[in-house]
Design a protein around this motif. Structure first.
Motif, PDB file in Angstrom:
ATOM      1  N   GLU A   1      28.085   0.062 121.371  1.00  0.00           N
ATOM      2  CA  GLU A   1      28.762   0.610 122.553  1.00  0.00           C
ATOM      3  C   GLU A   1      30.262   0.314 122.519  1.00  0.00           C
ATOM      4  OE1 GLU A   1      25.002   0.432 125.700  1.00  0.00           O
ATOM      5  OE2 GLU A   1      26.222  -1.366 125.341  1.00  0.00           O
ATOM      6  N   ILE A   2      30.633  -0.848 121.987  1.00  0.00           N
ATOM      7  CA  ILE A   2      32.056  -1.175 121.833  1.00  0.00           C
ATOM      8  C   ILE A   2      32.707  -0.224 120.834  1.00  0.00           C
ATOM      9  CG2 ILE A   2      33.690  -2.932 121.053  1.00  0.00           C
ATOM     10  CD1 ILE A   2      31.659  -5.038 122.025  1.00  0.00           C
ATOM     11  N   CYS A   3      32.026   0.034 119.723  1.00  0.00           N
ATOM     12  CA  CYS A   3      32.566   0.941 118.708  1.00  0.00           C
ATOM     13  C   CYS A   3      32.760   2.347 119.281  1.00  0.00           C
ATOM     14  CB  CYS A   3      31.648   0.983 117.491  1.00  0.00           C
ATOM     15  SG  CYS A   3      31.618  -0.549 116.523  1.00  0.00           S
ATOM     16  N   ALA A   4      31.812   2.786 120.080  1.00  0.00           N
ATOM     17  CA  ALA A   4      31.933   4.108 120.704  1.00  0.00           C
ATOM     18  C   ALA A   4      33.127   4.148 121.649  1.00  0.00           C
ATOM     19  CB  ALA A   4      30.650   4.448 121.456  1.00  0.00           C
TER      20      ALA A   4
ATOM     21  N   ILE B   1      38.757   5.741 123.325  1.00  0.00           N
ATOM     22  CA  ILE B   1      40.162   5.413 123.603  1.00  0.00           C
ATOM     23  C   ILE B   1      41.077   6.122 122.616  1.00  0.00           C
ATOM     24  CG2 ILE B   1      41.847   3.526 123.587  1.00  0.00           C
ATOM     25  CD1 ILE B   1      39.587   1.699 124.633  1.00  0.00           C
ATOM     26  N   PHE B   2      40.674   6.138 121.356  1.00  0.00           N
ATOM     27  CA  PHE B   2      41.484   6.836 120.346  1.00  0.00           C
ATOM     28  C   PHE B   2      41.576   8.326 120.642  1.00  0.00           C
ATOM     29  CE2 PHE B   2      41.807   9.268 116.405  1.00  0.00           C
ATOM     30  CZ  PHE B   2      42.992   8.755 115.893  1.00  0.00           C
ATOM     31  N   ASP B   3      40.466   8.921 121.030  1.00  0.00           N
ATOM     32  CA  ASP B   3      40.466  10.366 121.305  1.00  0.00           C
ATOM     33  C   ASP B   3      41.442  10.743 122.410  1.00  0.00           C
ATOM     34  OD1 ASP B   3      38.613  10.850 119.350  1.00  0.00           O
ATOM     35  OD2 ASP B   3      36.885  10.939 120.705  1.00  0.00           O
ATOM     36  N   ASP B   4      41.612   9.867 123.398  1.00  0.00           N
ATOM     37  CA  ASP B   4      42.486  10.176 124.530  1.00  0.00           C
ATOM     38  C   ASP B   4      43.911   9.680 124.350  1.00  0.00           C
ATOM     39  OD1 ASP B   4      41.761  11.609 126.996  1.00  0.00           O
ATOM     40  OD2 ASP B   4      39.993  10.341 127.005  1.00  0.00           O
ATOM     41  N   THR B   5      44.111   8.603 123.599  1.00  0.00           N
ATOM     42  CA  THR B   5      45.446   7.978 123.537  1.00  0.00           C
ATOM     43  C   THR B   5      46.048   7.940 122.146  1.00  0.00           C
ATOM     44  OG1 THR B   5      44.597   5.743 123.110  1.00  0.00           O
ATOM     45  CG2 THR B   5      44.749   6.434 125.421  1.00  0.00           C
TER      46      THR B   5
END
Length: 518
Positions: free
Chosen positions: A264-267, A272-276
């Motif tokens: 769940e942390i990896c997801a 976060i990467f996808d948005d920022t």
């Protein structure tokens, strides 16, 4: 020293952290917000000069010291963000800081501390664990008169971290719920005492890694209690016991504690990467992982405003490979499972036909007997666990035996890379997983420490950029030797767990052909 809520509020408002820290952005995660039907806001503490919130607490602590204490210097023990925060703050104050780090600390972290502190940071490498580094820091403090700068269990440090709350309230006063990562508790303590004082209706939820849930353990016990073991992936929150003062404040101001898995942390790192386009460290993604898990458990919650804190972005580059492997599992967009298929021509094609149009992400096969083959399969999912349950039922109805490995940590860490052979006869094999401090030459030292009294029958080593190495090892141990072997393991000093009865081992690697356990 115990401060009242009013004392904390006053000190947070007057803290001089902005001599070094920035008022970090509160960014809406548009893609994630649309996906979950609620507004998700993320406090960007990766924007601090040291890429984490730890600078706030370290600088506030140094700012409260007397001239005499500053002249004597400070000492801290840390293998990560706290060390960088202290070094940066010492340079700003132009005082000497001694930073004690484990000798196993990655060079990138040691170099970062030296870079941030320059001539004002003296890095001492001592021991192979954080506990040993902490003991050395305490010794230096007593012997040399240095002031100890604790990473979380100190009111002045808590006040520094609490300045985040002031910014949050100014940036978005309408947040309904705030999710905060917990390691030693300094961050959540400072934020919650401030926000609950000014906006008591705001719900505050603590998020911990399942592998280091020290606040949850303390809440259940009614006092801080040490964990027997902490996991190594989310190293920024890998704390065995929560601080006394943070726990006192958490008891008063934290509404709920939830835990999240490594997957769940990896997801959440991916979200976060996808948005920022920022790569959070595992601890830095805990709050987003917590938000997603909470909303999954409460599907009726819509159109609320949720906040989280990206508390750090000091990630080891080599960890990204591991994150990439696991994020699909964490999002329930992939499942991995084991199955038996007949050992004959066309069997694999028939099996794939049952899978329908689902994309196969992984397929590992090894001849088992003239009758059957054991396969390790990964498939893409569009509808999460529900889709896998339907597929499992469909496979069983077609005569295939299968079991889900998506939550089997040993299977995901080791076995998926080892499918391909089993011994013809090895009835005395016993399987163990180990963790040991990672540094150059560590694997050889591990093998030397094991000694040569028992034949190693299986070995798989995995390093995913963390401070610990992971090993899966098999040994040929006769029944009459077991007591001696157990005594030997106890003396080694490594964290270990027997895996002989793990179904993934029995199904793919042991000599017990035909063993099948759900």
């Amino acid at each position: 020293m115990k401060l009242s809520a009013d004392d904390y509020l006053k000190r947070i408002l007057l803290s001089p952290v902005y001599d070094v820290a920035v008022n970090s952005d509160l960014q809406k995660l548009d893609k994630l917000s649309a996906a979950v039907g609620n507004e998700i806001w993320l406090k960007r503490e990766d924007q601090q000069p040291v890429k984490s919130f730890k600078l706030r607490g370290a600088y506030n602590k140094l700012s409260q010291l007397s001239d005499e204490q500053l002249k004597a210097g400070v000492v801290a023990s840390s293998a990560g963000n706290h060390a960088q925060g202290v070094a940066y703050s010492a340079k700003k104050k132009q005082i000497q800081a001694t930073i004690v780090m484990p000798a196993t600390a990655p060079d990138i972290k040691v170099d970062a501390v030296k870079s941030f502190g320059g001539e004002y940071a003296n890095v001492v490498l001592h021991g192979t664990s954080f506990d040993q580094a902490k003991e050395e820091a305490l010794r230096l403090s007593q012997e040399c008169g240095y002031t100890m700068v604790a990473p979380f269990d100190d009111p002045d440090v808590i006040v520094g971290q609490g300045t985040i709350a002031r910014e949050l309230l100014e940036q978005n006063p309408d947040l309904d719920t705030l999710f905060i990562a917990v390691g030693g508790g300094g961050l959540i303590a400072g934020i919650s005492v401030f926000l609950k004082h000014l906006k008591p209706e705001l719900k505050i939820i603590a998020v911990e890694s399942e592998e280091s849930a020290c606040l949850q353990a303390a809440m259940q016990a009614g006092k801080p209690v040490p964990l027997n073991h902490v996991g190594i992936f989310a190293d920024g929150v890998a704390v065995k016991i929560i601080g006394d003062e943070p726990f006192r404040l958490c008891q008063q101001y934290v509404d709920e504690v939830i835990t999240v898995s490594t997957d769940e942390i990896c997801a959440a790192i991916k979200d976060i990467f996808d948005d920022t386009r920022v790569i959070a460290e595992p601890a830095g993604a805990l709050s987003v992982a917590g938000i997603k898990k909470y909303l999954h458990a409460h599907p009726a919650v819509k159109n609320q405003k949720f906040g989280g804190i990206l508390c750090g972005a000091n990630i080891n580059f080599h960890t990204l490979r591991y994150v990439s492997e696991r994020c699909e599992l964490g999002e329930q967009k992939e499942a991995v499972f084991a199955a038996k298929i007949p050992e004959r021509k066309g069997a694999f094609r028939e099996f794939c036909e049952v899978l329908g149009g689902r994309a196969i992400t992984e397929f590992n096969y090894r001849y088992s007997t003239d009758r059957e083959a054991h396969i390790f399969v990964g498939i893409k999912l569009r509808e999460g666990q529900q889709e896998y349950d339907q597929l499992s039922e469909q496979l069983n109805n077609q005569g295939y035996q299968c079991f889900n490995l998506s939550d089997n940590e040993m299977a995901k860490l080791h076995v998926r890379y080892m499918v391909g052979g089993r011994p013809p006869s090895l009835s005395n094999e016993k399987l163990f997983s180990f963790e040991f401090p990672e540094h150059p030459g560590a694997l050889m030292k591990f093998l030397d420490t094991l000694g040569e009294n028992w034949n190693i029958t299986l070995f798989h080593y995995r390093n995913h950029g963390a401070a610990e190495g992971l090993v899966l090892a098999g040994f040929d141990i006769a029944d009459e030797q077991r007591a001696d072997f157990d005594q030997h393991l106890a003396k080694l000093g490594y964290i270990y767990e027997e895996q002989t009865h793990n179904p993934a081992y029995k199904f793919f690697l042991s000599d017990l052909n035909g063993v099948f356990e759900k």
